[in-house]
Design a protein around this motif. Structure first.
Motif, PDB file in Angstrom:
ATOM      1  N   THR A  47     -17.924  26.344 -20.939  1.00  0.00           N
ATOM      2  CA  THR A  47     -17.948  27.104 -21.760  1.00  0.00           C
ATOM      3  C   THR A  47     -17.948  29.001 -21.649  1.00  0.00           C
ATOM      4  OG1 THR A  47     -19.798  25.902 -23.075  1.00  0.00           O
ATOM      5  CG2 THR A  47     -19.126  27.852 -24.514  1.00  0.00           C
ATOM      6  N   LEU A  48     -19.060  28.958 -20.963  1.00  0.00           N
ATOM      7  CA  LEU A  48     -18.639  30.381 -20.022  1.00  0.00           C
ATOM      8  C   LEU A  48     -17.257  30.599 -19.518  1.00  0.00           C
ATOM      9  CD1 LEU A  48     -20.837  32.687 -20.099  1.00  0.00           C
ATOM     10  CD2 LEU A  48     -22.073  30.879 -20.785  1.00  0.00           C
ATOM     11  N   ASN A  49     -16.799  29.390 -19.042  1.00  0.00           N
ATOM     12  CA  ASN A  49     -15.734  30.438 -18.289  1.00  0.00           C
ATOM     13  C   ASN A  49     -14.510  30.014 -19.282  1.00  0.00           C
ATOM     14  OD1 ASN A  49     -14.031  30.202 -16.006  1.00  0.00           O
ATOM     15  ND2 ASN A  49     -13.465  28.050 -16.131  1.00  0.00           N
ATOM     16  N   ILE A  50     -14.770  29.880 -20.702  1.00  0.00           N
ATOM     17  CA  ILE A  50     -13.536  29.719 -21.504  1.00  0.00           C
ATOM     18  C   ILE A  50     -13.856  31.429 -22.065  1.00  0.00           C
ATOM     19  CG2 ILE A  50     -13.294  29.060 -23.878  1.00  0.00           C
ATOM     20  CD1 ILE A  50     -13.216  26.146 -23.088  1.00  0.00           C
ATOM     21  N   GLU A  51     -15.000  31.422 -22.652  1.00  0.00           N
ATOM     22  CA  GLU A  51     -15.330  32.676 -22.888  1.00  0.00           C
ATOM     23  C   GLU A  51     -14.871  33.630 -22.328  1.00  0.00           C
ATOM     24  OE1 GLU A  51     -19.189  32.556 -24.857  1.00  0.00           O
ATOM     25  OE2 GLU A  51     -19.646  31.146 -25.656  1.00  0.00           O
ATOM     26  N   ALA A  52     -15.272  34.254 -20.852  1.00  0.00           N
ATOM     27  CA  ALA A  52     -15.228  34.777 -19.757  1.00  0.00           C
ATOM     28  C   ALA A  52     -13.289  34.682 -19.603  1.00  0.00           C
ATOM     29  CB  ALA A  52     -15.565  34.392 -18.853  1.00  0.00           C
ATOM     30  N   GLY A  53     -13.001  33.874 -19.876  1.00  0.00           N
ATOM     31  CA  GLY A  53     -11.065  33.657 -19.765  1.00  0.00           C
ATOM     32  C   GLY A  53     -10.922  34.912 -21.510  1.00  0.00           C
ATOM     33  N   THR A  54     -11.543  34.098 -22.384  1.00  0.00           N
ATOM     34  CA  THR A  54     -10.970  34.654 -22.964  1.00  0.00           C
ATOM     35  C   THR A  54     -11.221  37.163 -23.260  1.00  0.00           C
ATOM     36  OG1 THR A  54     -11.551  32.833 -25.135  1.00  0.00           O
ATOM     37  CG2 THR A  54     -11.085  35.066 -25.548  1.00  0.00           C
ATOM     38  N   THR A  55     -12.868  36.849 -23.241  1.00  0.00           N
ATOM     39  CA  THR A  55     -12.831  38.397 -23.159  1.00  0.00           C
ATOM     40  C   THR A  55     -11.338  38.724 -21.922  1.00  0.00           C
ATOM     41  OG1 THR A  55     -15.185  37.693 -23.027  1.00  0.00           O
ATOM     42  CG2 THR A  55     -14.382  39.779 -21.910  1.00  0.00           C
ATOM     43  N   LEU A  56     -11.027  38.049 -21.024  1.00  0.00           N
ATOM     44  CA  LEU A  56     -10.205  39.334 -19.761  1.00  0.00           C
ATOM     45  C   LEU A  56      -8.976  38.996 -20.931  1.00  0.00           C
ATOM     46  CD1 LEU A  56     -10.774  37.159 -16.571  1.00  0.00           C
ATOM     47  CD2 LEU A  56     -10.923  39.518 -17.240  1.00  0.00           C
ATOM     48  N   LEU A 119     -16.315  31.862  -9.016  1.00  0.00           N
ATOM     49  CA  LEU A 119     -16.500  29.862 -10.003  1.00  0.00           C
ATOM     50  C   LEU A 119     -15.961  29.090  -9.629  1.00  0.00           C
ATOM     51  CD1 LEU A 119     -18.295  29.379 -12.042  1.00  0.00           C
ATOM     52  CD2 LEU A 119     -16.947  29.525 -13.889  1.00  0.00           C
ATOM     53  N   GLY A 120     -14.872  28.880  -8.972  1.00  0.00           N
ATOM     54  CA  GLY A 120     -13.773  27.827  -9.038  1.00  0.00           C
ATOM     55  C   GLY A 120     -14.172  27.188  -7.311  1.00  0.00           C
ATOM     56  N   GLN A 121     -15.012  28.231  -6.416  1.00  0.00           N
ATOM     57  CA  GLN A 121     -15.058  27.792  -5.445  1.00  0.00           C
ATOM     58  C   GLN A 121     -16.461  27.352  -5.041  1.00  0.00           C
ATOM     59  OE1 GLN A 121     -14.523  31.886  -3.995  1.00  0.00           O
ATOM     60  NE2 GLN A 121     -12.112  31.798  -4.178  1.00  0.00           N
ATOM     61  N   LEU A 122     -17.609  27.238  -5.734  1.00  0.00           N
ATOM     62  CA  LEU A 122     -18.625  26.996  -5.946  1.00  0.00           C
ATOM     63  C   LEU A 122     -18.612  25.539  -5.852  1.00  0.00           C
ATOM     64  CD1 LEU A 122     -20.454  29.270  -8.443  1.00  0.00           C
ATOM     65  CD2 LEU A 122     -20.231  29.995  -5.493  1.00  0.00           C
ATOM     66  N   GLY A 123     -19.622  24.383  -5.626  1.00  0.00           N
ATOM     67  CA  GLY A 123     -19.571  23.315  -5.053  1.00  0.00           C
ATOM     68  C   GLY A 123     -20.475  22.594  -6.460  1.00  0.00           C
ATOM     69  N   THR A 124     -22.125  22.808  -6.694  1.00  0.00           N
ATOM     70  CA  THR A 124     -22.647  21.918  -7.426  1.00  0.00           C
ATOM     71  C   THR A 124     -22.260  23.208  -8.741  1.00  0.00           C
ATOM     72  OG1 THR A 124     -24.757  23.414  -7.210  1.00  0.00           O
ATOM     73  CG2 THR A 124     -24.093  21.285  -5.831  1.00  0.00           C
TER      74      THR A 124
END
Length: 171
Positions: A47-56, A119-124
């Motif tokens: 959800t945060l990733n979608i919101e951040a992308g929308t913000t950008l 974010l995409g580079q993080l594991g867990t």
């Protein structure tokens, strides 16, 4: 922000005391609790990733171009007034203010973009949720603050989104 407390609540469920309470009362086993936590954190991150992308997207494609266009109009005004032999102090001050806020918005957009890429580079899912809460949300807030400041200055006819005033009172 809305999601900061949700992430904190999920982390609290991992506390051994809380796990023991769930198990002792036969509500959830440790593995069930871990699975639910994983799902909640994954949902939070998505959800945060979608919101951040929308913000950008909104900041880059709508707000920033409108503000740059307004700065151009102010620059024309300064030039026209000064070529007529008058002082354009007010217009020049407005132009400097708008350009400073545009720089602030542009900087916030760049920083948010970099945090989203990490974010995409993080594991867990725990690492991702922590990154969202402590890295992405503050940069989303910075974009929002710069955009809000510009909204109060930029000509309403150039502003690409409904303003707070329009949403609450006018339309």
């Amino acid at each position: 922000p809305l999601y900061s407390s949700a992430a904190s609540d999920v982390y609290k469920r991992q506390d051994p005391e809380h796990v023991a309470v769930f198990e002792r009362n036969q509500v959830l086993s440790k593995s069930e609790l871990e699975a639910r936590t994983e799902i909640l954190l994954e949902n939070y991150t998505r959800t945060l990733n979608i919101e951040a992308g929308t913000t950008l997207n909104m900041a880059r494609r709508q707000i920033l171009p409108s503000c740059v266009a307004y700065a151009g109009k102010l620059a024309e005004s300064v030039s026209t007034v000064e070529s007529a032999g008058a002082k354009a102090g007010c217009q020049r001050n407005m132009l400097e203010t708008v350009c400073g806020l545009i720089d602030r918005l542009h900087d916030a957009i760049d920083k948010l973009d970099k945090k989203i890429a990490v974010l995409g580079q993080l594991g867990t899912t725990h690492e991702k949720a922590h990154h969202c809460r402590h890295e992405i949300i503050p940069h989303m807030t910075a974009v929002r603050k710069a955009a809000d400041a510009l909204e109060m200055i930029v000509d309403a006819r150039l502003w690409p989104l409904p303003t707070y005033a329009e949403m609450l009172f006018v339309r």
